[in-house]
Design an enzyme around this catalytic site. Structure first.
Site, PDB file in Angstrom:
ATOM      1  N   HIS A 514       0.839  -1.211   0.000  1.00  0.00           N
ATOM      2  CA  HIS A 514       0.000   0.000   0.000  1.00  0.00           C
ATOM      3  C   HIS A 514       0.869   1.254   0.000  1.00  0.00           C
ATOM      4  CE1 HIS A 514      -3.457   2.541   1.475  1.00  0.00           C
ATOM      5  NE2 HIS A 514      -2.431   3.266   1.890  1.00  0.00           N
ATOM      6  N   GLU A 515       1.779   1.309   0.954  1.00  0.00           N
ATOM      7  CA  GLU A 515       2.572   2.517   1.104  1.00  0.00           C
ATOM      8  C   GLU A 515       3.519   2.721  -0.077  1.00  0.00           C
ATOM      9  OE1 GLU A 515       1.656   4.476   3.087  1.00  0.00           O
ATOM     10  OE2 GLU A 515       0.717   3.456   4.758  1.00  0.00           O
ATOM     11  N   HIS A 518       1.861   4.724  -2.709  1.00  0.00           N
ATOM     12  CA  HIS A 518       1.911   6.179  -2.552  1.00  0.00           C
ATOM     13  C   HIS A 518       3.220   6.739  -3.097  1.00  0.00           C
ATOM     14  CE1 HIS A 518      -1.728   7.021  -0.346  1.00  0.00           C
ATOM     15  NE2 HIS A 518      -1.445   6.149   0.596  1.00  0.00           N
ATOM     16  N   HIS A 521       3.357   6.628  -6.852  1.00  0.00           N
ATOM     17  CA  HIS A 521       2.492   7.679  -7.385  1.00  0.00           C
ATOM     18  C   HIS A 521       3.285   8.984  -7.465  1.00  0.00           C
ATOM     19  CE1 HIS A 521      -1.753   9.739  -7.137  1.00  0.00           C
ATOM     20  NE2 HIS A 521      -1.207   9.850  -8.328  1.00  0.00           N
TER      21      HIS A 521
END
Length: 723
Positions: A514-515, A518, A521
């Protein structure tokens, strides 16, 4: 997510390595490495040029002061040039591009200050960085209430050139004008001054709220003759030995007594709450955890809520929630309430079924008919169900997820999907010896994209969750040069011990994916403007590009690549993988309802709620927890004060579930081919990640899907229907 500006929403975490556990990327062209490492800042530790790196090893209070002075001087010089443009001569190049550079300077200043505030071991650095963070955040607010700047943008907005703008440039002008309006430029001067005062106070309170949580070093002590047999029963020996201290011998020379002192970091807390069989001991830990920053922060919340309401009403909105949703995907409070209440109703049958399974387990283990599962029992009984029903023992599972192997697996996935490479910097300039640094390369273009830092393990006074701090985002200058991207992943994974290396529960492997989403992105953004870089998207979409990546942590063909036993290197058994995947939706109803509670609490506090004291904060939190979740409120807790997102998200935490709908739908495109299909990865990179905030989020999703999004994949993800 960490939140600096109202419209800017930095990222979260990441890691790296390859098939052979070396830092050589899949499909990596060694020729790319021929370029020299970017130089450290020659203008001061925290003042790098576009092609330079931050010199974090030499950060001290003087460096922070100097960087602050330099940033403020730079901003003022740029603004003066904007103001000096003659009437009728406004252009994108002499007005909007310089304004974007102002935001770029402020973004870097606030991001570095926030990073240092949350990670430095030096209290003086933390305190000064916090003060500078508040200062620059206030200056950003004031920028959007600057009459001369508003006039300059307005004057450009009515030109023929502005009327012909398309794409990112049009979107920039449109968003900036909305930001000016939402920051009071339609108000009379006295009201704008009041608004500035409110914003400054809110910024200070937000910083104080975060510091109260980050600086809390509470330890939970257990001491007595029968600790191991009673109070700490069930906890593994290799876990306990990390927290054992000894009292001094007494006057009669009796041997020293063992004392166990547990910190409340995520790895320590989760293992304790999962493994300890003593209910009262778990309750003791829970009470401590639910008071980190709690009482003091609840008092701050009373003032924060009051000021937010004043701000919203000054701007013509009934509530802060109405103000906060007006310029993001949801658009209005009615849509959010419909989403939260509808989802809560849909989830209750699944949550009740989840609860019934845990109640049966509790009844079996205690010998007494159980009617409730308390918050300090959920991790324990969920773990027992996982072991008995699915034959999955988390303690055994994590032996297959040694940190370096997880890093390697994550790198393989991201490198293959996006045709990029990660190479470790063997001599980085970092703020702590635990931190590692890596360069990101674009394989197709044979260019360096940027640089990132990994701060993976807990330490005192460090940010105690998981977050990606965007430092510099994408920006392309008129001469074609690009700003180096940089970001830091600040995490709290279980550290290594004397007996074994860092081993991650599978849930934290999911968190890692998940992290990393980020961070990628941020890294793969290809915007012209800093204002649109990476995670600077609508707050209720910002989680989607990270949530989508959680799915890779559940793919059998992905996990089998890197899930290897830390002792013998044996690949995780196929049977265990099958059981883990079968258990994916264990307690999905209860867990998703918990997110509904968090989002509803945040939204309620900002949508007409008017607490007179911290007691009202506690009462409302208790009411919502008891009405939404299946876990009864525990007296003596102060959850709202521990929940840092109440200041960071400000009425937008609902976006976590909102964006999950879009994430699940986008992942369905990968399922059509393969989760490791580079062609789908390329399309996703180009249509979503590279765009940053340069277009409305709904347009990015629709363009990638080739259709209007829907919630079918989301409902399937949490076990509410079949596709």
């Amino acid at each position: 997510m960490k939140n600096n500006f109202r419209f800017i929403f930095p990222a979260f975490i990441l890691l790296c390595i390859s098939l052979s556990n070396r830092n050589v990327a899949v499909g990596f062209d060694p020729g790319i490495m021929a370029t020299d490492k970017p130089p450290l800042s020659t203008h001061g530790a925290l003042q790098p040029g576009p092609g330079e790196l931050y010199d974090f090893a030499h950060v001290d209070t003087n460096a922070i002061k100097n960087a602050s002075v330099a940033a403020e001087k730079n901003v003022n010089e740029i603004l003066e040039k904007i103001f000096a443009v003659a009437d009728g001569k406004r252009s994108f190049e002499n007005t909007m591009l310089p304004l974007d550079e102002v935001y770029n300077v402020l973004q870097k200043a606030t991001s570095v200050d926030e990073l240092m505030m949350e990670t430095s071991t030096d209290k003086n650095i933390r305190d000064l960085s916090g003060a500078m963070l508040g200062k620059f955040t206030s200056e950003t607010d004031e920028l959007l209430q600057n009459e001369k700047l508003y006039k300059a943008v307005n004057d450009f907005a009515v030109t023929d050139e502005a009327n012909k703008l398309t794409g990112e440039r049009f979107h920039f002008v449109d968003r900036i004008l909305k930001e000016f309006q939402l920051n009071g430029m339609m108000l009379k001067k006295t009201d704008r001054d009041t608004l500035i005062s409110i914003n400054n106070r809110l910024n200070d309170l937000g910083v104080a709220f975060g510091k109260n949580i980050a600086s809390d070093t509470t330890k939970v002590r257990f001491e007595g003759e029968f600790l191991y047999m009673e109070e700490l029963a069930g906890l593994p020996d290799n876990f306990l030995k990390n927290f054992c201290v000894y009292a001094a011998p007494d006057d009669h020379n009796n041997p020293p007594m063992k004392i166990y002192s547990f910190d409340l970091s995520t790895p320590t807390y989760n293992e304790f709450m999962t493994e300890c069989t003593n209910t009262e001991s778990r309750k003791k830990m829970y009470l401590a955890k639910m008071n980190v920053g709690g009482g003091a922060n609840e008092k701050l919340l009373v003032t924060i809520i009051k000021l937010r309401t004043q701000k919203a009403q000054l701007l013509g909105f009934k509530t802060y929630s109405e103000y906060s949703t007006s310029d993001i995907m949801s658009k209005n409070t009615e849509t959010v309430w419909k989403f939260e209440k509808g989802l809560a109703a849909d989830l209750r049958p699944k949550a009740q079924a989840d609860l019934d399974v845990m109640l049966a387990m509790k009844t079996k283990m205690t010998g007494t008919a159980a009617s409730s599962i308390f918050p300090y029992e959920n991790l324990f009984y969920a773990n027992e169900v996982l072991k008995s029903k699915y034959n999955v023992d988390p303690e055994k599972v994590k032996e297959y997820f040694e940190m370096n192997n997880v890093i390697g697996g994550i790198f393989q996935v991201y490198q293959k999907l996006y045709n990029i490479s990660f190479v470790e910097d063997k001599s980085p300039s970092v703020w702590n010896s635990d931190v590692k640094a890596y360069t990101v390369f674009d394989n197709a273009k044979k260019t360096r994209i940027g640089y990132f830092y990994l701060d993976l393990y807990p330490r005192e006074n460090k940010y105690n969750h998981f977050g990606c701090f965007s430092i510099t985002g994408s920006k392309t200058y008129p001469d074609g040069t690009s700003q180096l991207h940089s970001a830091a992943l600040v995490c709290n994974f279980p550290p290594s011990t004397k007996d074994h290396p860092s081993l991650l529960p599978h849930s934290q492997v999911v968190t890692f994916f998940h992290e990393f989403g980020h961070l990628i992105h941020n890294m793969l953004s290809e915007t012209e403007l800093s204002y649109d870089a990476g995670t600077n998207v609508a707050t209720d979409f910002v989680e989607a590009p990270s949530q989508i990546m959680e799915n890779w942590a559940w793919q059998k063909n992905v996990l089998s690549l890197f899930a290897k036993h830390y002792k013998n290197r044996n690949v995780i058994p196929d049977s265990l993988l099958n059981n883990m995947i079968a258990a994916r939706n264990l307690n999905s109803g209860l867990l998703t309802l918990q997110q509904v509670f968090y989002g509803t609490l945040d939204f309620t506090f900002n949508d007409g709620f008017a607490p007179a004291s911290s007691a009202d904060i506690v009462a409302k939190t208790k009411e919502l927890q008891n009405s939404i979740t299946f876990y009864p409120w525990v007296e003596g807790t102060h959850f709202a004060g521990t929940f840092g997102h109440l200041t960071g998200y400000g009425s937008r935490y609902y976006g976590y579930l909102w964006s999950l709908v879009y994430a699940a739908d986008m992942f369905s495109e990968f399922e059509k081919t393969s989760p490791l299909d580079p062609e789908t990865g390329k399309r996703y990179r180009e249509k979503v990640l590279a765009k940053g905030g340069s277009d409305d989020a709904i347009n990015l999703v629709t363009d990638f899907l080739g259709r209007e999004p829907n919630n079918k994949a989301f409902l399937h993800l949490i076990g509410l229907n079949s596709k």
